[in-house]
Design an enzyme around this catalytic site. Structure first.
Site, PDB file in Angstrom:
ATOM      1  CE  LYS C 120     -22.452   7.779 -21.353  1.00 16.58           C
ATOM      2  NZ  LYS C 120     -22.253   7.167 -22.680  1.00 16.58           N
ATOM      3  CG  HIS C 239     -28.562   3.729 -13.260  1.00 14.95           C
ATOM      4  ND1 HIS C 239     -29.118   4.942 -12.963  1.00 14.95           N
ATOM      5  CD2 HIS C 239     -27.799   3.394 -12.182  1.00 14.95           C
ATOM      6  CE1 HIS C 239     -28.708   5.342 -11.764  1.00 14.95           C
ATOM      7  NE2 HIS C 239     -27.911   4.410 -11.271  1.00 14.95           N
ATOM      8  NE  ARG C 296     -26.452   2.310 -28.609  1.00 11.93           N
ATOM      9  CZ  ARG C 296     -27.383   2.270 -27.656  1.00 11.93           C
ATOM     10  NH1 ARG C 296     -28.657   2.181 -27.966  1.00 11.93           N
ATOM     11  NH2 ARG C 296     -27.063   2.372 -26.379  1.00 11.93           N
TER      12      ARG C 296
END
Lengths: 505, 177, 505, 177
Positions: C120, C239, C296
């Site tokens: 990230k 989340h 992906r």
């Protein structure tokens, strides 16, 4: 005509089509009323409905054919409208007539139009007057075997004998010569009586291996008629559709446009309201003839839904409430987006001449994944009885083109597992793999050609695996039966004992 | 445990080793050739088999007279193919062979209903002479009429079915002589 | 780069996504190789594959994370290519690297791009350089709790802690204040280690109730990149996405076009090849920030398939074989046709705080009918083990517009019956009926608002029916247990005894 | 047969008539009010009920300790709603009430795993004083960590779980005193 908003619909049918109609009812927030014969008490349409009422009658099937009883239930339950599905009373003018008398909106055409169209002989006459081409044959119902035979001689054998109120491939028989005429005549009348409650039969010229292509039409109460992309229905066995696709690989843009025009012309000629289908026979030179009009939803309507994105049952309900076609449909001609195919899964055994195969269903795995749809009322724990049509599920696939659609349908059929009855799934897959089907150039003779060519479904590959797999399963079966019960007991309650072992393992 | 199978007229011998199979591993000799299978049993007679890395769902239907412990007819579905075979545990097979030897070589022929349904028409009467393939009785199921025909030239010994009668699968309808 | 045609694909995954990928393999005539951990021997992906090989490892899950073992199986089985699915190794650069070394085509981006994007921190940096807007936060992975805390203090609480290799909503935690920081830090690292095999964590500014909207992109090996219609993924719990739709009711044509441009810009900046998804956070003023790129296939890819008619797995395979995007896709920008929604059905109990609910599945009835798709690997007879993600099925619906799509999905969820574990189906339907969702104006706070507002799924209606229905079932249960076995035995093997009675009745 | 049910704190009495139900017809008195039901039992504890023409699928899940014959917790799904209730046959209910009276009013509190899973962390040791709502042990299932907390202020009497250990549903993990 003042139209009530529809808040509750009685579905005068059973099986997958009753559930299909109720699905759209749910989507629209409309309550659904089921009716059921005794052996259908646990059927899915009863469980799916918001209300359900029993039918009484001398036989299991009789209740679904009892107009007064059904309309009385509609009234009593407070249903605003009645949807007939297909089969049963769906093309019987007595139903819309009784609905009108009792103030129940009938979701379909009026009795007069249905009367005209559901009598094959009257329909032919009306279509000829409207300039729609028809197949040569007897202009009216045959009064006697004598008259029918003389007409057959006149137009020349082979001929078709057809139930005047027939449809869906039932009540039809090809007669090759005079010698076979008498027994065919009797058999057709017998089936006509059984299936449609009327043994009127007529005679038509037999077209050699035509294509059977149909056009879905909708008419509204404001005088508009629209045609939908055609459906190719030539894959038939014993005049029963087996596999349908839309569009037809045989139809050119030019032919499509001609058929759509004639279909609209035919529907407009009788002021048609609601969903109907004009069935055409198409010869190798792309001449087409009106064969019949089905004045209800077709079994194969989902392929049209797949290529247009429209819910045909919703359209039916909207039109029954007085909606205008020009508000329901885009202004430009409806075109097929991609391709769709439907396979009819039946409880029958292809290995034994497609013998009906009722039975208690104990395991179901429904197909899934991209571009696949299943319409069925089968579930594990339900029992298929010998009283009704063998159609137990429809598997529908969509694809961007014909080849991918075929692959999707083949995959879905391979996934579909129903244990407890034999099904024709393997046979359907064989059709999909048959060169004539893959090539897209086929007529109504395709199934017979396939059956003549190879004893399909009989496998040559995987024999070793069949032997080994059967051996280990039989081994466990024997071991269980030795451990728990005497051999005789095992064989008596056999299947269940085995199943509970498997479940417990 | 040994099984005798018949597939397209050919006989096969299958020996399944008797030791513990808790791990799902089976050793099976098919006509002497040894195979190692990893098998898991699913509901409803479906078996997941791994053999040499290949994965097969072997799906068994009993196809014959399911109430007869000596009926060995199986329909086996494997990867979109159907294999018809007969298979019985060795001792059962011997018992069956013995029974067949003891019985007349051909019992009195009779017509059985192939499925549950309703008799629509009876086309013959007691005492009628019928010829091979002649229609004898019509049984209806799932809205299809099925005409049952004479397996050979014969005389109708007894009619056990009446029009309108509901019949079970394998119920005798007409006795021939 | 020379590309081998793909004839056999190893699917390095399990569950519904492994089956999903294998379905397309079947459609394309490509053999599929499964790998499986011990408790997955009877799982559908093993049965669906043409070949299947066991994985070894210290734990049930470990095998699916073992790069060398999986690539060795690919080699040994003769697979030309490997599809990673989502989760597990799908974003681990070691996998494409090992594939390349072993000459197996990896269906996805190359290791370098994956490395950049799967970290990230590195992704943020790269995106900033490419002119793509990002959320304020730490530019690199936090070396220590100390450093992370000091960054959090700098950008101001609340902050998000995120696993550097995280994704799919896993490994993220909101921290409200300094007091809560330490335990959150540890928990996030723990989960990161557990889920992604790496406990690197970074810090990001917490945006208050943003929308979570993502853009599917595809890049080919010839330097082209294309963007697809956006997916709205703001319905999240802890989340985790719960319900997705495409298009987003919040996105205007202007915003859609801006997001597509930036998404292509982001993908092009790293020379992206294959399927990827740019996740954006969008604030109430329609400013959007790059959050992460998933390198992906997404769980929610089916909604894109429904609105475009494209098979995304087929596109992945085509691109891995060197096909050009301009041959695979129409030239004009891809537009959503109609609307699609996906609901994630999980084996969890909403009534007990969404506690995981594994168990043996003994009855399944899958939804069907118009405009509905189900992706699942669940079947009656299979057992859901506690080892894996609770996602057991995805129910997807299409409609001509948002309202009809919602109705179709609600109907499909109502039909879906899975017995043997608890599921969140009722909760999903509550979301569909929640006014904020129906209105289409919602952000990532929607689920909490729903949960605060009403003890959902708790029924007030139909209490009488629940009592009466439970009474007759309990009555039959008692009667059976009295007739057959002593009370103690019943309760010991309880359920099974009861079931076989029901089946036999 | 009489059942005692509890729904949202209120007690209800359900009397099911004892005569033959082969036709699927049941007469049930709910708190004295008589209802006639047409019921069919489906696999897996689903009951199709028709009452006054209305059709309901009543879908039962046992929600509590399924091995306890006196556990009466049920989750009943009806038309998209879930009703939590407790229901026991009258005599079982009496037995249960007696047992509860005989037992200490409050047994020794303990922490049980709410589902099968794996112990990830144990946050306390034997002898620790813990306060209400304090985290005691973390169990992971389906990739979600679930922290189990103290139901009240207490002392850790015994730790029966170790990190890495696989545990079954309802397995005791920590004993409090």
């Amino acid at each position: 005509m003042p139209v009530r908003p529809i808040r509750k619909v009685l579905v005068a049918n059973r099986g997958e089509i009753a559930v299909r109609v109720m699905r759209t009812c749910r989507d629209l927030g409309i309550a659904a009323v089921a009716v059921y014969s005794p052996s259908d008490r646990a059927s899915l349409h009863v469980r799916y409905a918001t209300e359900a009422y029993p039918l009484r009658g001398p036989s299991e099937r009789a209740g679904y054919l009892h107009v007064e009883q059904i309309v009385a239930i509609a009234r009593r339950s407070g249903a605003d409208a009645l949807h007939p599905g297909y089969g049963f009373l769906s093309e019987n003018p007595a139903l819309p007539r009784a609905c009108q008398q009792q103030g129940v909106t009938f979701i379909g055409p009026c009795a007069e139009v249905m009367e005209t169209m559901s009598s094959k002989t009257q329909a032919r006459h009306t279509m000829q007057q409207a300039g729609v081409p028809v197949v040569p044959g007897l202009q009216h119902a045959a009064g006697s075997e004598q008259e029918a035979l003389s007409c057959a001689r006149k137009i020349g054998f082979p001929v078709m004998l057809k139930a005047a109120l027939g449809g869906g491939g039932k009540g039809m028989r090809k007669v090759d010569d005079q010698a076979a005429f008498s027994s065919a005549w009797q058999a057709t009348r017998g089936e006509a009586k059984l299936s449609f409650g009327d043994d009127t039969v007529y005679v038509e010229k037999f077209l050699d291996k035509p294509r059977h292509i149909e056009v879905q039409v909708f008419g509204d109460t404001h005088g508009r008629v629209r045609a939908f992309p055609e459906r190719e229905c030539s894959v038939q066995r014993r005049h029963q559709k087996v596999l349908e696709e839309s569009p037809s690989p045989f139809v050119t843009d030019e032919l499509r446009s001609r058929m759509a025009t004639v279909a609209c012309q035919a529907a407009a000629a009788v002021g048609y309201v609601g969903a109907g289908t004009i069935e055409f026979l198409v010869d190798a030179n792309r001449n087409f003839y009106f064969m019949e009009m089905n004045t209800r939803l077709q079994v194969e309507h989902p392929i049209t839904e797949m290529v247009t994105g429209l819910d045909l049952v919703k359209l039916q309900i909207d039109i029954a409430q007085g909606a205008r076609l020009d508000q329901l449909l885009p202004a430009k001609p409806l075109q097929a987006r991609g391709w769709a195919m439907e396979a009819r899964v039946c409880a029958e055994d292809p290995a034994q001449g497609f013998l009906p195969s009722p039975g208690p269903i104990h395991h179901v795995r429904q197909p899934g994944g991209p571009f696949v749809r299943t319409d069925t009322a089968v579930y594990a724990g339900w029992e298929i009885t010998p009283d009704y049509d063998p159609l137990i599920a429809k598997v529908i696939a969509w694809g961007a083109d014909r080849a991918s659609t075929l692959a999707h349908l083949d995959r879905a059929l391979a996934e579909f597992t129903i244990k407890g009855c034999k099904t024709n799934t393997m046979f359907l897959r064989q059709v999909l793999h048959f060169q004539d089907y893959r090539g897209g150039d086929y007529d109504t003779g395709i199934v017979q050609r396939l059956l003549n060519q190879s004893p399909v479904w009989q496998g040559h590959e995987h024999r070793k695996m069949a032997l080994l797999g059967a051996a280990v399963l039989n081994f466990e079966r024997e071991r269980q039966s030795q451990a728990r019960v005497s051999p005789t007991e095992t064989s008596a309650d056999g299947h269940n004992a085995w199943r509970s072992w498997v479940t417990a393992s | 445990m040994t099984f005798i199978a018949s597939l397209r007229g050919q006989e096969h011998v299958l020996e399944v080793d008797d030791h513990d199979h808790a791990d799902g591993q089976y050793t099976v000799r098919l006509d002497g050739e040894e195979h190692t299978l990893d098998a898991r049993f699913m509901p409803s007679d479906i078996t997941s088999v791994l053999i040499d890395g290949k994965s097969y769902d072997v799906d068994l239907d009993r196809s014959g007279h399911t109430r007869d412990p000596l009926d060995s007819h199986l329909l086996v579905h494997v990867r979109g193919r159907v294999v018809h075979l007969e298979m019985l545990e060795q001792r059962r097979k011997r018992l069956k062979d013995m029974q067949e030897t003891l019985q007349h070589h051909e019992g009195p022929p009779a017509i059985y209903s192939p499925m549950p349904g309703k008799v629509v028409r009876v086309l013959v009467q007691q005492g009628d002479r019928v010829s091979h393939n002649q229609g004898l009785v019509v049984v209806e199921a799932m809205k299809m009429e099925n005409e049952l025909r004479a397996p050979k030239d014969a005389v109708v010994k007894r009619v056990a079915a009446q029009p309108g009668q509901t019949v079970a699968a394998e119920q005798m309808l007409i006795e021939l002589a």
